[in-house]
Every structure is written in structure tokens, then in C-alpha cells.
Scaffold this active site. Structure first.
Site, PDB file in Angstrom:
ATOM      1  N   TYR A  18       0.837  -1.196   0.000  1.00 47.69           N
ATOM      2  CA  TYR A  18       0.000   0.000   0.000  1.00 47.69           C
ATOM      3  C   TYR A  18       0.877   1.254   0.000  1.00 47.69           C
ATOM      4  O   TYR A  18       0.675   2.168  -0.802  1.00 47.69           O
ATOM      5  CB  TYR A  18      -0.931  -0.014   1.219  1.00 47.69           C
ATOM      6  CG  TYR A  18      -1.718   1.260   1.388  1.00 47.69           C
ATOM      7  CD1 TYR A  18      -2.719   1.598   0.488  1.00 47.69           C
ATOM      8  CD2 TYR A  18      -1.450   2.129   2.444  1.00 47.69           C
ATOM      9  CE1 TYR A  18      -3.426   2.778   0.624  1.00 47.69           C
ATOM     10  CE2 TYR A  18      -2.157   3.300   2.589  1.00 47.69           C
ATOM     11  CZ  TYR A  18      -3.145   3.623   1.677  1.00 47.69           C
ATOM     12  OH  TYR A  18      -3.838   4.803   1.815  1.00 47.69           O
ATOM     13  N   GLU A  40     -11.891   5.061   4.314  1.00 42.01           N
ATOM     14  CA  GLU A  40     -11.472   5.994   5.373  1.00 42.01           C
ATOM     15  C   GLU A  40     -12.589   6.189   6.402  1.00 42.01           C
ATOM     16  O   GLU A  40     -12.322   6.299   7.592  1.00 42.01           O
ATOM     17  CB  GLU A  40     -11.052   7.342   4.784  1.00 42.01           C
ATOM     18  CG  GLU A  40      -9.748   7.305   4.017  1.00 42.01           C
ATOM     19  CD  GLU A  40      -8.501   7.090   4.855  1.00 42.01           C
ATOM     20  OE1 GLU A  40      -8.570   7.077   6.102  1.00 42.01           O
ATOM     21  OE2 GLU A  40      -7.431   6.914   4.242  1.00 42.01           O
ATOM     22  N   TRP A  48      -5.476   1.640  10.229  1.00 41.00           N
ATOM     23  CA  TRP A  48      -5.586   1.526   8.768  1.00 41.00           C
ATOM     24  C   TRP A  48      -5.249   0.102   8.337  1.00 41.00           C
ATOM     25  O   TRP A  48      -5.823  -0.417   7.380  1.00 41.00           O
ATOM     26  CB  TRP A  48      -4.672   2.550   8.097  1.00 41.00           C
ATOM     27  CG  TRP A  48      -4.820   2.574   6.613  1.00 41.00           C
ATOM     28  CD1 TRP A  48      -3.849   2.330   5.698  1.00 41.00           C
ATOM     29  CD2 TRP A  48      -6.010   2.849   5.851  1.00 41.00           C
ATOM     30  NE1 TRP A  48      -4.360   2.435   4.426  1.00 41.00           N
ATOM     31  CE2 TRP A  48      -5.678   2.745   4.486  1.00 41.00           C
ATOM     32  CE3 TRP A  48      -7.324   3.165   6.195  1.00 41.00           C
ATOM     33  CZ2 TRP A  48      -6.602   2.949   3.471  1.00 41.00           C
ATOM     34  CZ3 TRP A  48      -8.251   3.369   5.179  1.00 41.00           C
ATOM     35  CH2 TRP A  48      -7.894   3.263   3.844  1.00 41.00           C
TER      36      TRP A  48
END
Length: 186
Positions: A18, A40, A48
Site C-alpha cells: 500500500y 477511510e 488503517w
């Protein structure tokens, strides 16, 4: 020699991929912007990495982030999503995703695309930071405060300034790769 990465990247391959391939790279495609908006909003209050590990499950559960399909979700679909233990099962966030999808479409209709709407805040030019240490990287900025305020006024939910700042970092409006990171300049 090992590549130098930002301080937050762990040894987890999902995080490495990522960071190296997505985070901080400018995104102008509405489908991808909608995906990050949804992810998000689900991340609020969680790590995350938790979201990244479930990203493919979210993709399947939310019809590959097809904004029109998500906007048309019914109460039955909400109940189905609440039973899906491969995603974050939070009624408020699921219902917000549907509501936010409808608002996303309204913005597309008004501005021609969500991309045009969000990128106009920076005149289509990414903000490139020059942070050296973790403590320098902010959680919010006046820009994220303004966008969060504007989105709240439109009706978006689960998008405070901290979430918006993370969104701006994810989609490359803000490039917060630290100066020692190999991704800083690219």
C-alpha cells in the site's frame, strides 16, 4: 540495500504494498476516490492496517465500490452487511456509506466529477511536504479542517478533519512521505 520507507510502515506486506504503490500518489479517478472515501470512513477509530486487511472483503460487500449501487442500498442490504463478519459491522458507518454515496453523486452532478470537486481545494496541485520525523506529520491541517467543514455542511458523515487528512494523504492531494522515504519524490 533495503528501501527506506516512512516511519509508519510495518513489515506487513499489505502495508508495504500500500505504501509503495498507492499512498500519496495522486488519484483523479472517481471510482478510486469513492473507494478511499468509504474505506477511510470505516477506518475512523480503527487502525488503517485493519481496513487494508479487509479491503478485498469491503470491495466484494460494497459491489466493488460502485457508487450508484451503494447509493441504492436498501434496509435489507444494510441488514445483510451487518451479518458480514469479513467487514467492519457498524450500522452507523454502513448507513453513512449509503448516505455519503448519494452525496458523492450530487457532487459529481454539480462539479462534473468528485475529482474536480476535491482537487479544486489545491488547484489540482499536490501539496508535497518535507517532513523528516514522525512528530512533524500533522493529524489535521487548515485544509483538512476546511474540507471536513464543507463536507459536513453538505451532509457527509464520519468525516472529521483527521479522517479527511488521512483521505487527502491516501489520494495524494497531500504527499506526506518523509524526505528519507524512497517514495517522497515519486
Amino acid at each position: 540495500m533495503e528501501k527506506q520507507r516512512c516511519f509508519w510502515v510495518t513489515n506487513d506486506q499489505i502495508y508495504i504494498d500500500y505504501h509503495d504503490n498507492e499512498w500519496g500518489k495522486p488519484v483523479f479517478d472517481d471510482e478510486t476516490l469513492f473507494e478511499f472515501l468509504i474505506l477511510e470512513s470505516f477506518q475512523a477509530g480503527l487502525s488503517w492496517l485493519t481496513i487494508l486487511k479487509r479491503r478485498e472483503n469491503f470491495r466484494q460487500a460494497f459491489d466493488h465500490f460502485d457508487v450508484q449501487k451503494v447509493a441504492d442500498y436498501t434496509n435489507e442490504k444494510v441488514d445483510e452487511l451487518l451479518q458480514n463478519d469479513s467487514i467492519i459491522r457498524h450500522r452507523g458507518k454502513i448507513e453513512a456509506a449509503i448516505s455519503n454515496a448519494k452525496l458523492f453523486i450530487e457532487i459529481q452532478n454539480k462539479y462534473g466529477s468528485f475529482s474536480k470537486f476535491i482537487w479544486r481545494y489545491v488547484n489540482n496541485q499536490p501539496i508535497v511536504s518535507h517532513y523528516k520525523m514522525k512528530k512533524e506529520v500533522p493529524a489535521t491541517t487548515p485544509l483538512s479542517d476546511q474540507i471536513a467543514k464543507d463536507l459536513k455542511k453538505i451532509g457527509f458523515k464520519f468525516f472529521g478533519s483527521t479522517t479527511i487528512y488521512a483521505f487527502l494523504q491516501a489520494i495524494g492531494i497531500v504527499n506526506d512521505h518523509t524526505v528519507n522515504c524512497f517514495c517522497h519524490n515519486g
